[in-house]
Every structure is written in C-alpha cells, then in structure tokens.
Design a protein around this motif. Structure first.
Motif, short mmCIF file in Angstrom:
data_model
loop_
_atom_site.label_atom_id
_atom_site.label_comp_id
_atom_site.label_asym_id
_atom_site.label_seq_id
_atom_site.Cartn_x
_atom_site.Cartn_y
_atom_site.Cartn_z
N ALA A 38 22.68 41.19 -20.07
CA ALA A 38 22.38 40.78 -21.45
C ALA A 38 22.93 41.75 -22.48
N SER A 78 25.49 38.49 -25.80
CA SER A 78 24.22 37.82 -26.13
C SER A 78 24.11 37.45 -27.60
N PHE A 125 24.89 32.63 -25.10
CA PHE A 125 24.05 33.23 -24.06
C PHE A 125 22.86 32.33 -23.73
N ASP A 126 22.24 31.77 -24.75
CA ASP A 126 21.06 30.91 -24.54
C ASP A 126 21.45 29.59 -23.88
N LEU A 147 16.58 39.63 -17.01
CA LEU A 147 17.61 40.09 -17.93
C LEU A 147 17.67 41.61 -17.91
#
Length: 223
Positions: A38, A78, A125-126, A147
């Motif tokens: 992350a 991220s 990232f999500d 993470l």
C-alpha cells in the motif's frame, strides 16, 4: 517413533493489480496470508492499471486511465486517481462482452463486475482491492488479506507485522511486458485449459479468461 514435521507456508507480498493474471492467484495457493503493498510508488505500464484478455484478434490489453500517472515526481500507488473523464468503464465492459459473451460462465460473473464498476471508486488502489476480494471468493482462496503499513525495498523485509510464516516478496514479479513469466520461477505453469479463441493456448492472461471458461472449477487449475 514417527516424527511429524510441519512446514510453515509463506506469506505472499504483491502490489495491487487490475484483473490480475492467473499467475498472481496461482502464487497464493497454499499461502498463509496475502500482503498487499500500500506504500509503493506508482509505475507506468504495469498490471497496476491494465490486464490482458483474449479476443478474436488475439491478446488485447485493457487499461484504466489514471490522473497524474505521467507526472515526473513519484506518487504513491494508493493515491493514484482514476480518470473518469474517459468512458473506459463502458469500453471495458463492451470489450469483455464481445470477447467472452459466448463463454460458458460469462453471465455468471459479469453482473458482479458491473456492480464493482458502478461503485466508481475514486482511486485505482480501491478498485483493484475490490476486484481482488471478489476473485479470491470466486476461486475459494480463503487466506487473510492485509495491507502493508510502510514501504520496505525488496530484499530488506525481515518480517511484516504479525506474519503467519516466512515472507515471499513477489512485488513486480509479473509484468505485461513478459506475460508468460511465472511469479515463482520454480513453480509449474498453470495447465492449459479450453479457451474461446485460437487453436494455440494463450498463456499469461487475466484471471477473467479462466473464470469465464471454467467457472467454479477455475480454482482447480491453480494447484
């Protein structure tokens, strides 16, 4: 007296990927846990924002456009935002429909993917994390997903917080520039399975290809 030796399986460390290649999930078979990086810096032309699928014209990349991905200064992966000014969601779904609409399990999975796209996550990232959780459920990979809390360069990681076992660092071991390269060189390749197009088997594709063709049996091709 018979001795029973219990071998500790490794935790695996990967960066997030968009519809990851089959080799990504093959590397998770038998792992104790998956750690998702992350805190790395975004890199262009990687699986972070692209995947490879099989069409009637051959292997084709699908790429998520991002904002500031071409900046000269480094940006955390991220924090990279998706560029929704481009109609890429419609284009990707249309391409998947054209390429895989006639496969045995396309209708079984496509509505789940539409739902993820419709949530319109701001950050790449999500989006990738949502897809990762979805695919692990589909493949019945019941390993915990964590993470990372900070970034450590390759070769310097002694352990992650509360590791379940030794760590296997596979960050950036898979690349669309070398799609047939396995994540673990000592691991056998994913066996060939029936594909929708072409006479010769096309390796190195997204997990989408395996799921649309094999459905709930897809996980058995990863062992």
């Amino acid at each position: 007296m018979r001795l029973c030796i219990v071998l500790s399986m490794p935790d695996v460390l990967f960066e997030t990927q968009y519809h990851p290649p089959i080799a990504f999930f093959a590397a998770l078979v038998g792992a104790e846990a998956l750690w998702v990086e992350a805190h790395d810096h975004y890199r262009k032309q990687t699986y972070r924002n692209r995947c490879l699928i099989l069409t009637a014209q051959g292997v084709k990349p699908l790429t998520v456009p991002v904002i500031d991905g071409n900046r000269s200064e480094k940006v955390l992966s991220s924090l990279i935002e998706i560029d929704y000014r481009q109609n890429w969601r419609h284009q990707h779904l249309h391409t998947l429909q054209t390429a895989y609409g006639g496969t045995p399990y396309f209708e079984y999975y496509i509505d789940y993917l539409r739902d993820i796209y419709q949530q319109k996550p701001t950050r790449l990232f999500d989006l990738n994390l949502q897809l990762l959780h979805f695919y692990c459920r589909c493949l019945r990979l019941r390993l915990p997903i964590h993470l990372t809390t900070d970034y450590q360069p390759a070769g310097t990681i002694a352990a992650l917080p509360d590791p379940a076992g030794p760590l296997l660092d596979l960050r950036d071991s898979l690349s669309p520039k070398h799609p047939t390269r396995p994540a673990q060189p000592d691991r056998a390749s994913v066996p060939a399975y029936g594909q929708h197009f072409g006479k010769d088997f096309a390796p190195g594709l997204s997990i989408l290809d395996l799921l649309f063709m094999q459905g709930p049996a897809a996980g058995s091709f990863l062992a």
